[in-house]
Write a protein that holds these residues in place. Structure first.
Motif: not given
Length: 414
Positions: A215-242
């Protein structure tokens, strides 16, 4: 390879309408949201529990929420690896909101000195406290990754504001110029979004606020749970343990994981099989040793029998080869025949091969099995001819300083 993804809770901060600060150390966090994936693409199990009850996995990844990371784009200084952390502290001292010494910095993957690079800034005591608290419960985090990071393809995610009602939403807007977390109350969020919206942008929302987000954006959005978003983040090349938070106990953790996996019920057949293999090897070696011992005893008995049958006068056989050699030498001496270590055999061989043009030997020296002859004035050709004639008969000749030393070829001269 299984992956355990741990969602770190937001760092406690001062409440907006209270002067009472919350605890800033998260090392004592009671419970964590987690998910377990066997392939890195699908969620196998998820839940919330204390650190000691977290499931075991081959890789452990911790995910930091968007509000706990500040992003800065800098020209990476050309400094040695040992001094790079200090160089970043001096460069970003005025850019960070907190003391630079208490801020942890992490460089983007593939950063090159002298070029533009993104730097993630996190509260170091809080992150170190979380990692230490997990390690106390034998949960060793291999990587720490952000939920969102600067990317050329913009991405917006709607979620419920922490501690607010479902009508109070937040938007995480990640694009090529950074990452920002905005509340949708007021007009700030709309003013910061580009108009028109980029067609390549990806929009997602948690299931609880998907309707309000559309409603706020005016276009459809993809539903993604917190777990799915966290799992997607693991595919990044970033590693903050430096730098000072980099993993330094990979070897110890690998050994511990191998021991734990080896003692698991899944590996019980392998353990039994290996134990049976070792037992069979030990039994086989003992049987083979017994067989060899029996063979040696049989040969020794046959040797003793041969000595006593050949020389009946020998009553007790202590050293069969030596006693037999002595008896043979005695018989040879009684028969008047020389042995190989006497003077006659080498002297006869030397006389047979003596060059016709040379006078008789002027002097000689004899030791058992070794005859030394004077050969003064011999040419190299005569010496070689003398040696070649004696070699087929089993004699070895060494020439040195006008002397010829004869020994049996099977015996090295002393």
């Amino acid at each position: 390879m299984s992956t355990l993804v741990i969602s770190l809770p937001p760092r406690p901060r001062l409440r907006s309408r209270s002067a009472e600060p919350l605890a800033v150390e998260a090392s004592g966090t009671d419970e964590f949201d987690y998910l377990l994936s066997s392939d890195g693409f699908s969620v196998q199990a998820q839940g919330r529990c204390a650190p000691s009850l977290l499931p075991k996995a081959d890789t452990v990844v911790a995910v930091v929420c968007d509000a706990d990371i500040a992003w800065h784009r800098i020209t990476l200084p050309k400094a040695p690896a040992a001094r790079l952390r200090a160089a970043l502290t001096g460069l970003l001292e005025d850019a960070v909101l907190e003391d630079a010494e208490s801020t942890h910095f992490a460089l983007a993957p593939g950063s090159i000195a002298g070029q533009s690079a993104w730097v993630a800034a996190i509260h170091r005591p809080w992150l170190a406290g979380v990692l230490t608290g997990l390690e106390r419960h034998e949960v060793f985090v291999d990587r720490v990754v952000p939920l969102s990071w600067p990317d050329d393809r913009p991405c917006g995610h709607f979620s419920e504001a922490i501690g607010a009602t479902k009508q109070d939403l937040t938007l995480t807007w990640a694009h090529s110029d950074g990452v920002v977390v905005l509340r949708l109350q007021g007009g700030l969020a709309r003013s910061l979004l580009p108009q028109p919206l980029p067609p390549e942008a990806r929009w997602s929302s948690t299931p609880e606020v998907a309707t309000a987000a559309e409603r706020w954006l005016g276009i459809p959005v993809t539903v993604a749970s917190s777990s799915e978003r966290a799992l997607l983040a693991t595919r990044t090349l970033w590693n903050l343990r430096q730098f000072d938070l980099a993993r330094r106990n990979r070897g110890t953790r690998a050994v511990r994981d191998l021991l734990r996996r080896w003692s698991s019920p899944v590996w019980r057949p392998v353990r039994y099989g290996l134990l049976a293999l070792v037992a069979s090897q030990v039994i086989g070696l003992n049987l083979w040793a017994w067989h060899q011992s029996a063979e040696v005893a049989s040969k020794r008995k046959a040797m003793v029998s041969l000595v006593q049958s050949s020389f009946p006068q020998i009553r007790a056989v202590l050293d069969a080869p030596l006693q037999m050699q002595r008896e043979v030498d005695s018989l040879r001496a009684l028969a008047g025949k020389p042995s190989e270590v006497d003077l006659e055999p080498p002297l006869q061989a030397a006389a047979a091969a003596w060059p016709s043009g040379q006078p008789p030997v002027a002097s000689l020296s004899f030791q058992p099995g070794r005859l030394t002859l004077a050969a003064v004035g011999w040419s190299d050709a005569e010496t070689d001819r003398f040696r070649s004639q004696l070699r087929p008969t089993g004699w070895q000749v060494d020439a040195s300083q006008g002397r010829l030393v004869m020994t049996r070829a099977s015996h090295s001269p002393p």
